[in-house]
Design a protein around this motif. Structure first.
Motif, mmCIF file in Angstrom:
data_model
loop_
_atom_site.group_PDB
_atom_site.id
_atom_site.type_symbol
_atom_site.label_atom_id
_atom_site.label_comp_id
_atom_site.label_asym_id
_atom_site.label_seq_id
_atom_site.Cartn_x
_atom_site.Cartn_y
_atom_site.Cartn_z
ATOM 1 N N ILE A 457 0.856 -1.187 0.000
ATOM 2 C CA ILE A 457 0.000 0.000 0.000
ATOM 3 C C ILE A 457 0.895 1.241 0.000
ATOM 4 O O ILE A 457 1.908 1.286 0.709
ATOM 5 C CB ILE A 457 -0.931 0.026 1.230
ATOM 6 N N VAL A 458 0.538 2.227 -0.794
ATOM 7 C CA VAL A 458 1.309 3.474 -0.828
ATOM 8 C C VAL A 458 1.151 4.175 0.527
ATOM 9 O O VAL A 458 0.049 4.574 0.907
ATOM 10 C CB VAL A 458 0.833 4.400 -1.973
ATOM 11 N N LEU A 459 2.275 4.286 1.226
ATOM 12 C CA LEU A 459 2.266 4.931 2.542
ATOM 13 C C LEU A 459 2.595 6.416 2.437
ATOM 14 O O LEU A 459 1.988 7.254 3.091
ATOM 15 C CB LEU A 459 3.283 4.239 3.458
ATOM 16 N N ARG A 460 3.560 6.731 1.589
ATOM 17 C CA ARG A 460 3.923 8.133 1.357
ATOM 18 C C ARG A 460 4.256 8.302 -0.108
ATOM 19 O O ARG A 460 5.190 7.706 -0.625
ATOM 20 C CB ARG A 460 5.119 8.524 2.232
ATOM 21 N N GLU A 461 3.475 9.125 -0.788
ATOM 22 C CA GLU A 461 3.631 9.313 -2.229
ATOM 23 C C GLU A 461 4.657 10.389 -2.541
ATOM 24 O O GLU A 461 5.086 11.130 -1.662
ATOM 25 C CB GLU A 461 2.279 9.706 -2.845
ATOM 26 N N ALA A 462 5.036 10.465 -3.817
ATOM 27 C CA ALA A 462 5.931 11.527 -4.274
ATOM 28 C C ALA A 462 5.173 12.841 -4.214
ATOM 29 O O ALA A 462 4.195 13.038 -4.923
ATOM 30 C CB ALA A 462 6.419 11.240 -5.692
ATOM 31 N N GLN A 463 5.614 13.754 -3.359
ATOM 32 C CA GLN A 463 4.880 15.006 -3.128
ATOM 33 C C GLN A 463 5.204 16.078 -4.164
ATOM 34 O O GLN A 463 4.379 16.891 -4.520
ATOM 35 C CB GLN A 463 5.209 15.537 -1.715
ATOM 36 N N GLU A 464 6.462 16.091 -4.619
ATOM 37 C CA GLU A 464 6.891 17.152 -5.522
ATOM 38 C C GLU A 464 7.546 16.545 -6.755
ATOM 39 O O GLU A 464 7.938 15.393 -6.773
ATOM 40 C CB GLU A 464 7.872 18.079 -4.797
ATOM 41 N N GLN A 465 7.705 17.387 -7.782
ATOM 42 C CA GLN A 465 8.210 16.905 -9.054
ATOM 43 C C GLN A 465 9.623 16.333 -8.921
ATOM 44 O O GLN A 465 9.966 15.347 -9.553
ATOM 45 C CB GLN A 465 8.201 18.066 -10.073
ATOM 46 N N HIS A 466 10.454 16.983 -8.067
ATOM 47 C CA HIS A 466 11.836 16.537 -7.936
ATOM 48 C C HIS A 466 11.980 15.401 -6.917
ATOM 49 O O HIS A 466 13.061 14.859 -6.743
ATOM 50 C CB HIS A 466 12.746 17.706 -7.543
ATOM 51 N N ASN A 467 10.903 15.056 -6.225
ATOM 52 C CA ASN A 467 10.949 13.952 -5.265
ATOM 53 C C ASN A 467 10.619 12.660 -5.986
ATOM 54 O O ASN A 467 9.487 12.447 -6.429
ATOM 55 C CB ASN A 467 9.949 14.208 -4.136
ATOM 56 N N SER A 468 11.614 11.785 -6.102
ATOM 57 C CA SER A 468 11.417 10.553 -6.881
ATOM 58 C C SER A 468 11.218 9.342 -5.990
ATOM 59 O O SER A 468 11.358 8.207 -6.437
ATOM 60 C CB SER A 468 12.619 10.327 -7.807
ATOM 61 N N ASN A 469 10.896 9.549 -4.725
ATOM 62 C CA ASN A 469 10.743 8.440 -3.782
ATOM 63 C C ASN A 469 9.276 8.199 -3.457
ATOM 64 O O ASN A 469 8.494 9.131 -3.313
ATOM 65 C CB ASN A 469 11.480 8.734 -2.473
ATOM 66 N N VAL A 470 8.952 6.921 -3.289
ATOM 67 C CA VAL A 470 7.629 6.520 -2.816
ATOM 68 C C VAL A 470 7.833 5.431 -1.766
ATOM 69 O O VAL A 470 8.599 4.489 -1.976
ATOM 70 C CB VAL A 470 6.731 5.992 -3.951
ATOM 71 N N VAL A 471 7.145 5.552 -0.627
ATOM 72 C CA VAL A 471 7.257 4.563 0.446
ATOM 73 C C VAL A 471 6.024 3.663 0.410
ATOM 74 O O VAL A 471 4.884 4.149 0.341
ATOM 75 C CB VAL A 471 7.379 5.248 1.818
ATOM 76 N N PHE A 472 6.266 2.346 0.452
ATOM 77 C CA PHE A 472 5.187 1.369 0.393
ATOM 78 C C PHE A 472 5.168 0.558 1.691
ATOM 79 O O PHE A 472 6.218 0.145 2.209
ATOM 80 C CB PHE A 472 5.383 0.409 -0.784
ATOM 81 N N LEU A 473 3.966 0.291 2.203
ATOM 82 C CA LEU A 473 3.782 -0.575 3.356
ATOM 83 C C LEU A 473 3.596 -1.999 2.855
ATOM 84 O O LEU A 473 2.673 -2.283 2.076
ATOM 85 C CB LEU A 473 2.563 -0.124 4.164
ATOM 86 N N LEU A 474 4.477 -2.911 3.276
ATOM 87 C CA LEU A 474 4.450 -4.288 2.782
ATOM 88 C C LEU A 474 3.439 -5.121 3.558
ATOM 89 O O LEU A 474 3.245 -4.929 4.760
ATOM 90 C CB LEU A 474 5.834 -4.912 2.901
ATOM 91 N N ASN A 475 2.838 -6.084 2.870
ATOM 92 C CA ASN A 475 1.908 -7.012 3.493
ATOM 93 C C ASN A 475 2.484 -8.423 3.337
ATOM 94 O O ASN A 475 2.129 -9.167 2.422
ATOM 95 C CB ASN A 475 0.529 -6.905 2.842
ATOM 96 N N LEU A 476 3.412 -8.773 4.234
ATOM 97 C CA LEU A 476 4.135 -10.026 4.110
ATOM 98 C C LEU A 476 3.506 -11.119 4.959
ATOM 99 O O LEU A 476 2.993 -10.844 6.047
ATOM 100 C CB LEU A 476 5.596 -9.844 4.560
ATOM 101 N N ASN A 477 3.586 -12.359 4.439
ATOM 102 C CA ASN A 477 3.160 -13.487 5.262
ATOM 103 C C ASN A 477 4.327 -13.885 6.183
ATOM 104 O O ASN A 477 5.420 -13.336 6.101
ATOM 105 C CB ASN A 477 2.695 -14.662 4.410
ATOM 106 N N ILE A 478 4.097 -14.861 7.032
ATOM 107 C CA ILE A 478 5.097 -15.246 8.026
ATOM 108 C C ILE A 478 6.398 -15.702 7.373
ATOM 109 O O ILE A 478 7.496 -15.288 7.779
ATOM 110 C CB ILE A 478 4.554 -16.364 8.939
ATOM 111 N N ASN A 479 6.307 -16.545 6.341
ATOM 112 C CA ASN A 479 7.507 -17.041 5.675
ATOM 113 C C ASN A 479 8.294 -15.905 5.026
ATOM 114 O O ASN A 479 9.524 -15.854 5.109
ATOM 115 C CB ASN A 479 7.141 -18.103 4.623
ATOM 116 N N GLN A 480 7.570 -14.987 4.368
ATOM 117 C CA GLN A 480 8.242 -13.864 3.717
ATOM 118 C C GLN A 480 8.940 -12.963 4.746
ATOM 119 O O GLN A 480 10.065 -12.494 4.528
ATOM 120 C CB GLN A 480 7.234 -13.049 2.905
ATOM 121 N N LYS A 481 8.270 -12.747 5.899
ATOM 122 C CA LYS A 481 8.889 -11.931 6.952
ATOM 123 C C LYS A 481 10.167 -12.593 7.467
ATOM 124 O O LYS A 481 11.180 -11.915 7.688
ATOM 125 C CB LYS A 481 7.908 -11.724 8.110
#
Length: 507
Positions: A457-481
């Motif tokens: 899920i997008v947790l923090r989107e790119a706010q400005e044109q020069h900001n090229s970062n996006v933070v995503f909240l992961l939904n991992l199962n037990i094995n993946q964690k």
């Protein structure tokens, strides 16, 4: 009789009283003494001697006893009653042992047995002068300390076995008492003045606040106390141990009411203040607080990040200027500061962490760093719940939006078991907060692929044109964690080794 070679040169303003019943001998000795003392008074009469002493108060008195009928004990006692620190030299031809013991009990400085040589008398006078000079040095020192003690901006009080015994004027005036004795009589427990406030030293009425402060004597505490007018004042409080005297301690209270930190410390109140107003207060308060930390010699924690790894060590503030501070810390932290190009300072007494956005100077020989452009930060590395690290170069990452692969170069800034921060060459500006996507990441551990395929899920989107970062909240199962946690632990070891093995030339 008096040996000039043994006379000290620094006899300015010293006066001496010489008591001797033989006129010719008294006159001869007095003439010699007058060459070295400002005034020499001489007499054969005990009552006259006391009158002279009461009027002039000479610092040294010589009593020469030739007659058993002379009541020297009465003379010494009366002199000591008038001025107890007077130096008395007793010269006698009678039973030395009996007189010596009595002389000691009366506080006679030197006892000489006749016939006393000129050198013996000279040495006795010199001894008296040295004592007077030492006492004068102590008096000057104590006066100086006393003046500092009573003109210091802090309220100070010394305890003995937990009981107040000495306090400066500021403390006494704050509680509207004339003396510590009056304070103890009126207020058996200093803690009764402390007002309840969440997060402060005194959060509820109890008898353990002093024990808590003593157990954490390296810390500063927030306390609120009402003054004699019933107005609450905000103090930074510290318990100072006196290592040489375990029964003693000094409590200091620095008034920081004018900094208006109570609102800042109260999250709800701070939230209701406008951001601009808070930032204005921050700039004013940061340096004032750091000055108090420096004055109290309270250690702070310095945090830096190296590829996501937190580097943290103790530091001591050694100088606070108008636009910068200087700290002393260990070599590894200095390296981390130079790499990170900034530093974060935390302390339990600070309402928020302090971000130092500018590295002014690093001196590796002195283990010092000068930092500038300081401001409070509402986030703190101390509150970081998960480890976020930059991965090594052996990985690949893909983003799927609406089951369609987003075609652009993507790199991972950092990753934890909860989230991932991705950097895009071509930012997906259509992504909004709470949008759902799918992320595929392939890491390499021991030359084996570790595949993470997760909804996000997008947790923090790119706010400005020069900001090229996006933070995503992961939904991992037990094995993946578990798999990702294994990778993060391995990566953490790699980064620690890499950081510790870095050479100065790489900085």
């Amino acid at each position: 009789m008096y040996d000039n070679k043994h006379i000290l040169n620094s006899l300015n303003n010293l006066e001496l009283l010489y008591i001797e019943n033989k006129y010719d001998f008294r006159k001869q000795v007095s003439d010699i003494l007058e060459e070295h003392f400002t005034n020499v008074y001489n007499t054969q009469n005990a009552d006259e001697a006391i009158d002279i002493f009461r009027t002039h108060k000479p610092k040294i008195v010589i009593i020469d006893i030739d007659d058993r009928r002379y009541d020297w004990v009465k003379t010494v006692t009366r002199i000591k009653d008038i001025k107890s620190n007077t130096k008395i030299i007793l010269i006698s031809k009678f039973d030395a042992h009996i007189m010596l013991m009595e002389a000691i009990n009366l506080g006679v400085t030197k006892f000489l047995v006749k016939p006393a040589t000129p050198t013996e008398l000279s040495d006795a006078i010199n001894f008296c002068i040295q004592q007077l000079q030492h006492e004068n040095d102590i008096k000057i020192f104590n006066t100086y300390v006393y003046n500092i003690y009573n003109h210091d901006k802090s309220m100070l009080i010394m305890l003995k076995n937990g009981r107040p015994v000495v306090a400066n004027h500021i403390f006494l005036n704050f509680f509207n008492v004339e003396s510590v004795k009056e304070f103890n009589y009126k207020y058996p427990d200093l803690g009764e003045f402390f007002l309840h406030h969440e997060g402060y030293l005194f959060s509820q009425l109890n008898n353990y606040w002093l024990d808590n402060a003593k157990a954490h004597h390296n810390n500063l505490f927030h306390v609120q106390i009402k003054n004699k007018r019933g107005e609450p004042r905000h103090f930074l409080f510290k318990y100072h141990l006196i290592s040489q005297e375990k029964a003693y301690a000094i409590l200091s209270f620095d008034d920081v009411t004018e900094l208006d930190l109570t609102k800042t410390l109260d999250t709800e109140k701070a939230h209701n203040e406008s951001k601009t107003k808070l930032l204005e207060k921050d700039k004013e308060n940061v340096y004032n607080l750091l000055e108090l930390l420096q004055k109290s010699k309270v250690k702070v924690h310095v945090h830096n990040y190296y590829k996501g790894l937190t580097i943290v060590h103790d530091a001591e503030i050694i100088d606070v200027k108008e636009n910068s501070i200087t700290i002393t810390t260990v070599y590894l932290q200095q390296k981390a500061i130079q790499i990170d190009k900034r530093a974060i300072i935390t302390s339990p007494v600070l309402p928020y962490s302090i971000v130092c956005n500018k590295v002014v100077k690093i001196d590796y020989k002195k283990h010092t760093v000068e930092l500038g452009d300081l401001e409070f930060s509402r986030t703190s590395p101390a509150l970081r719940k998960t480890i976020r690290l930059s991965p090594n170069s052996k990985y690949s990452v893909s983003l799927f939006i609406n089951n369609q692969r987003y075609k652009t170069d993507i790199s991972i800034i950092d990753i934890s078991i909860e989230s991932v921060n991705l950097k895009f060459e071509d930012v997906p500006l259509n992504l909004k907060k709470n949008d759902k996507v799918t992320i595929d990441i392939i890491f390499n551990i021991d030359n084996k692929p570790l595949i993470i395929n997760s909804e996000a899920i997008v947790l923090r989107e790119a706010q400005e044109q020069h900001n090229s970062n996006v933070v995503f909240l992961l939904n991992l199962n037990i094995n993946q964690k578990n798999h990702l946690l294994k990778y993060i632990k391995n990566r953490q070891v790699e980064i620690i080794k890499e950081f510790k093995n870095m050479k100065d030339k790489t900085l």
